[in-house]
Design a protein around this motif. Structure first.
Motif, PDB file in Angstrom:
ATOM      1  N   TYR A  62      -4.052   3.584  -1.374  1.00 37.37           N
ATOM      2  CA  TYR A  62      -4.426   2.496  -2.282  1.00 37.37           C
ATOM      3  C   TYR A  62      -3.686   1.242  -1.828  1.00 37.37           C
ATOM      4  O   TYR A  62      -2.486   1.279  -1.518  1.00 37.37           O
ATOM      5  CB  TYR A  62      -4.081   2.796  -3.742  1.00 37.37           C
ATOM      6  CG  TYR A  62      -4.874   1.897  -4.677  1.00 37.37           C
ATOM      7  CD1 TYR A  62      -6.107   2.305  -5.173  1.00 37.37           C
ATOM      8  CD2 TYR A  62      -4.420   0.625  -5.011  1.00 37.37           C
ATOM      9  CE1 TYR A  62      -6.859   1.481  -5.984  1.00 37.37           C
ATOM     10  CE2 TYR A  62      -5.166  -0.212  -5.819  1.00 37.37           C
ATOM     11  CZ  TYR A  62      -6.386   0.228  -6.311  1.00 37.37           C
ATOM     12  OH  TYR A  62      -7.146  -0.610  -7.104  1.00 37.37           O
ATOM     13  N   ARG A  67      -6.670 -11.898  -6.003  1.00 38.90           N
ATOM     14  CA  ARG A  67      -6.084 -10.562  -5.859  1.00 38.90           C
ATOM     15  C   ARG A  67      -7.197  -9.533  -5.780  1.00 38.90           C
ATOM     16  O   ARG A  67      -8.226  -9.683  -6.433  1.00 38.90           O
ATOM     17  CB  ARG A  67      -5.147 -10.249  -7.022  1.00 38.90           C
ATOM     18  CG  ARG A  67      -3.834 -11.018  -6.996  1.00 38.90           C
ATOM     19  CD  ARG A  67      -2.987 -10.710  -8.226  1.00 38.90           C
ATOM     20  NE  ARG A  67      -1.654 -11.255  -8.113  1.00 38.90           N
ATOM     21  CZ  ARG A  67      -1.338 -12.518  -8.375  1.00 38.90           C
ATOM     22  NH1 ARG A  67      -2.277 -13.370  -8.782  1.00 38.90           N
ATOM     23  NH2 ARG A  67      -0.086 -12.934  -8.234  1.00 38.90           N
ATOM     24  N   SER A 112     -10.003  -6.352   2.335  1.00 40.41           N
ATOM     25  CA  SER A 112      -9.611  -7.156   1.177  1.00 40.41           C
ATOM     26  C   SER A 112     -10.463  -8.409   1.043  1.00 40.41           C
ATOM     27  O   SER A 112     -11.050  -8.906   2.012  1.00 40.41           O
ATOM     28  CB  SER A 112      -8.143  -7.558   1.293  1.00 40.41           C
ATOM     29  OG  SER A 112      -7.982  -8.564   2.274  1.00 40.41           O
ATOM     30  N   TRP A 161      -2.963  -2.974  -2.527  1.00 39.66           N
ATOM     31  CA  TRP A 161      -2.963  -4.125  -3.421  1.00 39.66           C
ATOM     32  C   TRP A 161      -2.786  -5.374  -2.558  1.00 39.66           C
ATOM     33  O   TRP A 161      -1.799  -5.502  -1.826  1.00 39.66           O
ATOM     34  CB  TRP A 161      -1.815  -4.045  -4.423  1.00 39.66           C
ATOM     35  CG  TRP A 161      -1.856  -2.862  -5.328  1.00 39.66           C
ATOM     36  CD1 TRP A 161      -2.387  -2.793  -6.573  1.00 39.66           C
ATOM     37  CD2 TRP A 161      -1.297  -1.568  -5.068  1.00 39.66           C
ATOM     38  NE1 TRP A 161      -2.207  -1.542  -7.116  1.00 39.66           N
ATOM     39  CE2 TRP A 161      -1.544  -0.764  -6.217  1.00 39.66           C
ATOM     40  CE3 TRP A 161      -0.623  -0.994  -3.989  1.00 39.66           C
ATOM     41  CZ2 TRP A 161      -1.126   0.561  -6.300  1.00 39.66           C
ATOM     42  CZ3 TRP A 161      -0.220   0.329  -4.065  1.00 39.66           C
ATOM     43  CH2 TRP A 161      -0.463   1.091  -5.204  1.00 39.66           C
ATOM     44  N   SER A 204       0.835  -1.201   0.000  1.00 40.70           N
ATOM     45  CA  SER A 204       0.000   0.000   0.000  1.00 40.70           C
ATOM     46  C   SER A 204       0.868   1.249   0.000  1.00 40.70           C
ATOM     47  O   SER A 204       2.015   1.241   0.453  1.00 40.70           O
ATOM     48  CB  SER A 204      -0.924   0.018   1.219  1.00 40.70           C
ATOM     49  OG  SER A 204      -0.168  -0.002   2.416  1.00 40.70           O
ATOM     50  N   GLY A 252      -7.852  -5.021  -4.828  1.00 38.90           N
ATOM     51  CA  GLY A 252      -7.267  -3.719  -4.553  1.00 38.90           C
ATOM     52  C   GLY A 252      -8.337  -2.651  -4.619  1.00 38.90           C
ATOM     53  O   GLY A 252      -9.270  -2.742  -5.414  1.00 38.90           O
TER      54      GLY A 252
END
Length: 893
Positions: free
Chosen positions: A449, A484, A514, A451, A425, A486
């Motif tokens: 942000y 995954r 997440s 990920w 992040s 984000g």
């Protein structure tokens, strides 16, 4: 309606601080309000820097080390008694789940799910499942509870809040303490710390440790075990290195080892009809077990499993701070943490093999976590813009095999899991002060942000056959899956310091949780769940005020939180190899709204008496919820383990005794919680009834002037029985259980302290001298100007004092003024020297405006040297934030 009326009343009380006339409110003086009112100044690090609690525009509750001890806080449940917006649920006593504003943290039922509430130790997030049990609450500088979405300033993203455990750091004093505790249930505990300044200001060491042993209060007649006992030790060592004035490096190593007999699970209800599938004799057998449990009561269990709960938690953290220049600081936080757990427990608490975990060796949970976080903090635009940017890399994996044996409804299940997590992040947040246009108005904006990556490899058998099915429902033994996700998080807020004692704020935040992979699943299609999004709006007021001699601090917050794609855990049963099997399946089951009101208030109605009130009203409902068991959608489900109303009242009175005897305080606490539900599906079990808990304590400190303290305490004085956790799968799996509250506990603590800051010698009593003939009082030759915490700007009151000093300089025939700046801000020596110089320069600039030539002003920066009030490092004292103006040079000055 009663709740709405209560909200209006609470709002009216806090808003009095804004509307009351000046004659009713304590006047702002150059001495800080805390010293006048008796209210303690609280410094927090909620925005990754030292700030006064009353100036931070978010809802925060904070406790110092003394409050932790006096409130007998040893786990999350007892922490929640002091902070009503925080609750816990216990499927196991030492691995508590956390609930804040209706959002849940980690827990056995949420395997594979990122926590909504993140716990930190020394600014590092604990691995999932770790960090909330006993053994963490010793030698702390503070515990801070931040409410609502966090992430634009914090290492780990969280949608529900954060809990910060800050250990005591080494100081420049040789000091320490040793404490023993004895109590009922054969309780014996020890706690101690030793601080050694190896090289003054340069190399500082602090070591601390604790251990506890206590018998259990629940008996298992089948295994002859005492359950719910305590047996742990923990220690930490912190080393501070300051090779230069600009660099401060703090290294801390901590370890916790706990080994007890596990948690009792008392059967509350069995469904005889469910067990007809196992044979005609089973319904009668089940009815007999339930009747037998009712006779035994809540302190005896019927399990056939030898309970075990073994935990090892280790960590090493390094925090580097480099003050590059005025208004620019680099900070790096690197850490490694490892968490291991071995559990053998019976979730149904009966002789029947309904749901049992009986791993004979190895670890049933294991996590190795690496984190690296770098930050740059600075000030720009003449210190009007305060900003932070940073980034986090987190990686975790089991660090070894994780395996467990389970027995469900007579069917043996074996599973190994290997989950992997990676989170990256970048974040930033800035606050701009509009002092030049509207004094007291600030605007804050933050963005992050993240990920995320999650992976899972698992092997499972059920009844000797493969325990998973693929998308075509064909049996398989191995699964391997990755996902995954984000998303951004953001924070926008405005705060307005209406008066020096009143802050108004409004903030809007978006949080992101997440997606992940279920470690409990039947089918490949059930493995992955998607991210959850949260949007929250909070409005608050923080005030300190006086009314008819009553000193008070009232902090009120109102919030509304909306969820989309909400992640929830649903008990789900299915036939696997012709045998029933139950799991807690995580999925995105719907949308929801949570709204509420929180109040933290402290009142000093008379000298020596302090009353603390904390209240939380929480209304949490699912707007719609997809029930995976029925395949239908339901409206209005409540959030589990979220009481609609919860409050705590603490009264503490310091006896007006001769200080030669010592300092004696008595206090009592009353905690109340309304009913809660085990699960969002209210058809599964009846709610846990409301309950009240009363505690009391007496502290005698500095006994007869000696560094010895004695404390006597009792918790749960009225021996209230209430559920603190359990299993809520009644319709799905045929039973439900309770984890019951601790019974009445009482004990004594004896503490010996040594070392500490050197005491200044007392002046010898002067011989009596007759007073001289009265003469007109001369103008003072020395003035003190005080500053706000970590600030160098002159307050209006400070300007008036500087003006007076300048006006008196002429008649006193002054030819030189010495302006000396001081500070007690935590930080490097270089930072403190620069801050004290800026303060002195602020005073000098005002003197020049008043006509004093700059050639007659000498500026001296002292930093933390020659403090007005000597303190240990890390201890803030408002009177030390000063600039001293001293006249000199004139014959009559």
């Amino acid at each position: 309606m009663p709740a709405i009326r209560g909200c209006v009343l609470l709002g009216t009380v806090s808003l009095l601080a804004i509307t009351l006339p000046k004659s009713s409110i304590a006047q702002q003086t150059d001495q800080p309000a805390a010293s006048n009112s008796g209210l303690e100044e609280i410094v927090v690090t909620a925005r990754r820097k030292d700030e006064k609690l009353q100036t931070v525009p978010i809802a925060i509750s904070a406790l110092n080390t003394e409050q932790v001890q006096e409130r007998n806080i040893t786990n999350i449940e007892s922490l929640g008694s002091a902070i009503p917006s925080l609750t816990s649920y216990q499927e196991s006593r030492d691995e508590e789940g956390i609930i804040m504003r209706g959002q849940s943290g980690t827990g056995v039922s949420a395997q594979g799910q990122e926590p909504a509430i993140t716990t930190y130790f020394a600014q590092v997030p604990f691995p999932d499942g770790d960090g909330v049990g006993v053994g963490r609450y010793f030698d702390l500088d503070s515990i801070q509870v931040l409410k609502g979405p966090q992430g634009t300033l914090f290492g780990r993203n969280s949608t529900g809040g954060a809990i910060l455990f800050e250990p005591k750091r080494p100081t420049n004093n040789f000091e320490g303490y040793a404490q023993i505790q004895l109590g009922n249930y054969n309780d014996h505990e020890f706690e101690g710390a030793l601080n050694i300044p190896i090289v003054t200001d340069k190399v500082l060491l602090r070591v601390a440790g604790t251990f506890a042993e206590r018998d259990g209060f629940t008996y298992n007649a089948m295994t002859k075990q005492d359950l719910d006992n305590r047996d742990y030790w923990a220690g930490r060592a912190g080393l501070t290195l300051r090779p230069t004035d600009d660099i401060d490096n703090y290294l801390v190593v901590d370890s916790l080892y706990s080994h007890n007999n596990g948690t009792s699970q008392i059967i509350r209800a069995l469904s005889p009809g469910f067990f007809t599938a196992f044979g005609p004799t089973f319904p009668a057998m089940v009815s007999g077990i339930e009747a037998q449990q009712q006779k035994l009561g809540i302190r005896e269990e019927q399990s056939d499993i030898d309970g075990l709960d073994k935990t090892i938690s280790d960590g090493i953290t390094d925090i580097l701070r480099w003050d590059i220049a005025d208004g620019l600081t680099f900070k790096n936080i690197a850490a490694y943490r490892e968490y291991r757990q071995l559990m053998r427990w019976d979730l149904d608490g009966t002789p029947l093999p309904l749901i049992e975990y009986n791993t004979p060796a190895g670890w049933s949970n294991r996590v190795s976590q690496y984190t690296e976080e770098a930050q740059l903090q600075g000030k720009s635009f003449n210190d009007r813009f305060d900003w932070t940017v940073g980034g986090l890399l987190l990686f975790s994996h089991p660090g070894g095999e994780v395996a467990f044996n389970e027995l469900q409804f007579f069917t043996p299940i074996f599973q190994t899991i290997h989950p992997t997590e990676r989170s990256q992040s970048a974040y930033g947040q800035g606050t701009y002060d509009f002092e030049d246009w509207i004094p007291g108005l600030k605007f804050t904006a933050g963005y992050r942000y993240t990920w995320d990556y999650r992976g899972l490899d698992s092997f499972k058998t059920s009844g000797g056959a493969c325990g998973f099915t693929d998308f075509n429902f064909k049996p398989i033994c191995n699964i391997s899956v990755q996902t995954r996700s984000g998303d951004p998080s953001w924070n926008l807020g405005v705060d307005y310091q209406v008066t020096p004692d009143t802050l108004l704020y409004v903030t809007g935040r978006q949080g992101y949780r997440s997606g992940g992979v279920n470690t409990q699943a039947f089918n490949s299609g059930q493995l992955i769940f998607k991210p959850e999004k949260v949007k929250s709006v909070e409005v608050g007021v923080k005030s300190e005020w006086d009314l008819e001699g009553i000193h008070a601090r009232t902090n009120l917050a109102l919030y509304n939180t909306d969820f989309t794609a909400i992640q929830a855990s649903e008990a789900f049963s299915q036939l696997v190899n012709n045998s029933p099997e139950t799991v807690n399946l995580i999925g995105n089951f719907g949308t929801a709204t949570i709204q509420g009101v929180e109040l933290d208030a402290t009142l000093i109605p008379l000298t020596g008496l302090e009353i603390t009130l904390a209240y939380a009203y929480t209304d949490g409902r699912y707007n719609d919820f997809f029930d995976i068991q029925t395949g239908g959608s339901e409206l209005g489900r409540p959030f589990s383990w979220t009481p609609p109303q919860k409050f705590s009242v603490n009264a503490r009175y310091r006896l007006p005794l001769d200080q030669a005897l010592g300092d004696i305080t008595v206090q009592a606490t009353w905690d109340h919680s309304s009913h809660v539900y085990f699960a969002s599906n209210t058809d599964l079990v009846q709610p846990v009834s409301s309950y009240d808990v009363v505690g009391a304590r007496i502290d005698w400190k500095n006994i007869f002037g000696q560094p010895i303290d004695l404390g006597l305490f009792v918790t749960n004085l009225l021996n209230a029985d209430y559920g603190t956790g359990g299993i809520a799968v009644y319709n799905a799996a045929g039973f439900s259980t309770y984890v019951w509250s601790e019974p009445r506990m009482y004990g004594a603590q004896l503490k010996y302290r040594f070392g500490g800051p050197a005491d200044e010698p007392e002046a010898a009593p002067a011989a009596y001298v007759p007073p001289p003939v009265a003469a007109p009082a001369p103008a003072p030759h020395s003035y003190l100007v005080f500053f706000d915490f970590n600030k160098s700007d002159l307050t209006p009151q400070a300007v008036s004092i500087v003006n007076q000093a300048a006006a008196n300089a002429g008649p006193a025939k002054v030819t030189q003024l010495t302006v000396t700046g001081h500070t007690d801000t935590v930080g490097s020596d270089a930072y403190n020297m620069r801050l004290s110089r800026r303060r002195a320069e602020s005073v000098a600039a005002q003197l020049e405006k008043d006509g004093i030539p700059s050639s007659e002003i000498e500026i001296v920066a002292k930093g933390k040297r020659d403090l007005l009030v000597p303190t240990a490092d890390g201890v803030k004292e408002p009177q030390n934030r000063r600039v001293q103006i001293v006249y000199g040079g004139g014959a009559s000055s």
